[in-house]
Motif scaffolding. Structure first.
Motif, PDB file in Angstrom:
ATOM      1  N   VAL A  22       1.323  -1.698   0.060  1.00  0.00           N
ATOM      2  CA  VAL A  22      -0.033   0.350  -0.040  1.00  0.00           C
ATOM      3  C   VAL A  22       0.810   0.889  -0.057  1.00  0.00           C
ATOM      4  O   VAL A  22       1.726   0.939   1.152  1.00  0.00           O
ATOM      5  N   PRO A  23       0.728   2.367  -1.574  1.00  0.00           N
ATOM      6  CA  PRO A  23       1.691   3.351  -0.881  1.00  0.00           C
ATOM      7  C   PRO A  23       1.117   4.789   0.185  1.00  0.00           C
ATOM      8  O   PRO A  23       0.403   4.301   0.643  1.00  0.00           O
ATOM      9  N   VAL A  24       2.688   4.421   0.633  1.00  0.00           N
ATOM     10  CA  VAL A  24       2.944   5.911   1.555  1.00  0.00           C
ATOM     11  C   VAL A  24       2.358   5.228   2.475  1.00  0.00           C
ATOM     12  O   VAL A  24       2.640   5.682   4.170  1.00  0.00           O
ATOM     13  N   VAL A  25       1.194   5.443   3.255  1.00  0.00           N
ATOM     14  CA  VAL A  25       0.242   4.568   4.584  1.00  0.00           C
ATOM     15  C   VAL A  25       0.875   3.561   4.455  1.00  0.00           C
ATOM     16  O   VAL A  25       1.053   3.341   5.823  1.00  0.00           O
ATOM     17  N   GLY A  26       0.833   2.868   3.885  1.00  0.00           N
ATOM     18  CA  GLY A  26       1.422   1.320   4.054  1.00  0.00           C
ATOM     19  C   GLY A  26       2.708   1.168   4.622  1.00  0.00           C
ATOM     20  O   GLY A  26       2.346   0.217   5.461  1.00  0.00           O
ATOM     21  N   TRP A  27       3.483   1.740   3.833  1.00  0.00           N
ATOM     22  CA  TRP A  27       4.950   1.719   3.604  1.00  0.00           C
ATOM     23  C   TRP A  27       5.344   2.551   4.966  1.00  0.00           C
ATOM     24  O   TRP A  27       5.857   1.717   5.490  1.00  0.00           O
ATOM     25  N   ALA A  28       4.362   3.536   5.534  1.00  0.00           N
ATOM     26  CA  ALA A  28       4.639   4.244   7.025  1.00  0.00           C
ATOM     27  C   ALA A  28       4.593   3.018   8.597  1.00  0.00           C
ATOM     28  O   ALA A  28       5.238   2.945   8.966  1.00  0.00           O
TER      29      ALA A  28
END
Length: 141
Positions: free
Chosen positions: A87-93
């Motif tokens: 999951v881009p951005v939120v998942g990466w965080a």
């Protein structure tokens, strides 16, 4: 030492390496950052590393003869960690902050210790700088 016990302790040491590389290369108090957290921000590499390290941990657990409950718990931690990588951005965080590999490795290590006793790390087991000394004293566990 029996062959089965030696395999289990080898798996314990492998889990220690994976846990440190994935989630504890740099530690500040209870927080740590490793390859999993850094690669979380690199699309493609994040999933490859997370799933690869997860596969190695499960493989080591099977070789060590870990209980079905331990393997299931490891699978849940690792699935949650790897799922966020996609999951881009939120998942990466979330992937950066969630130490799924560390939690799975600890579960495996506790299972091995309960059945075969504690494992001993020799000096230099991780690097030539003597990280093993700190590990022997119980650091990072």
């Amino acid at each position: 030492m029996s062959e089965h016990r030696e395999k289990a302790h080898r798996a314990w040491r492998s889990a220690e390496r994976i846990k440190r590389l994935s989630d504890r290369l740099v530690s500040i108090g209870p927080f740590g950052l490793g390859l999993d957290g850094v690669l979380a921000w690199v699309p493609g590499a994040n999933v490859v590393y997370s799933v690869g390290a997860a596969g190695l941990l499960i493989y080591e657990g099977v070789l060590a003869g870990a209980s079905a409950a331990t393997l299931a718990r490891m699978g849940l931690y690792l699935a949650a960690d790897s799922a966020t990588s996609g999951v881009p951005v939120v998942g990466w965080a979330i992937d950066t902050l969630f130490p799924g590999h560390l939690m799975a490795a600890k579960a495996l290590q506790k299972d091995i210790e309960a059945r075969h006793g504690p494992s001993v790390l020799t000096d230099g087991w991780f690097s030539r700088r003597g990280v093993g000394r700190a590990a022997k004293a119980g650091a990072g566990r």
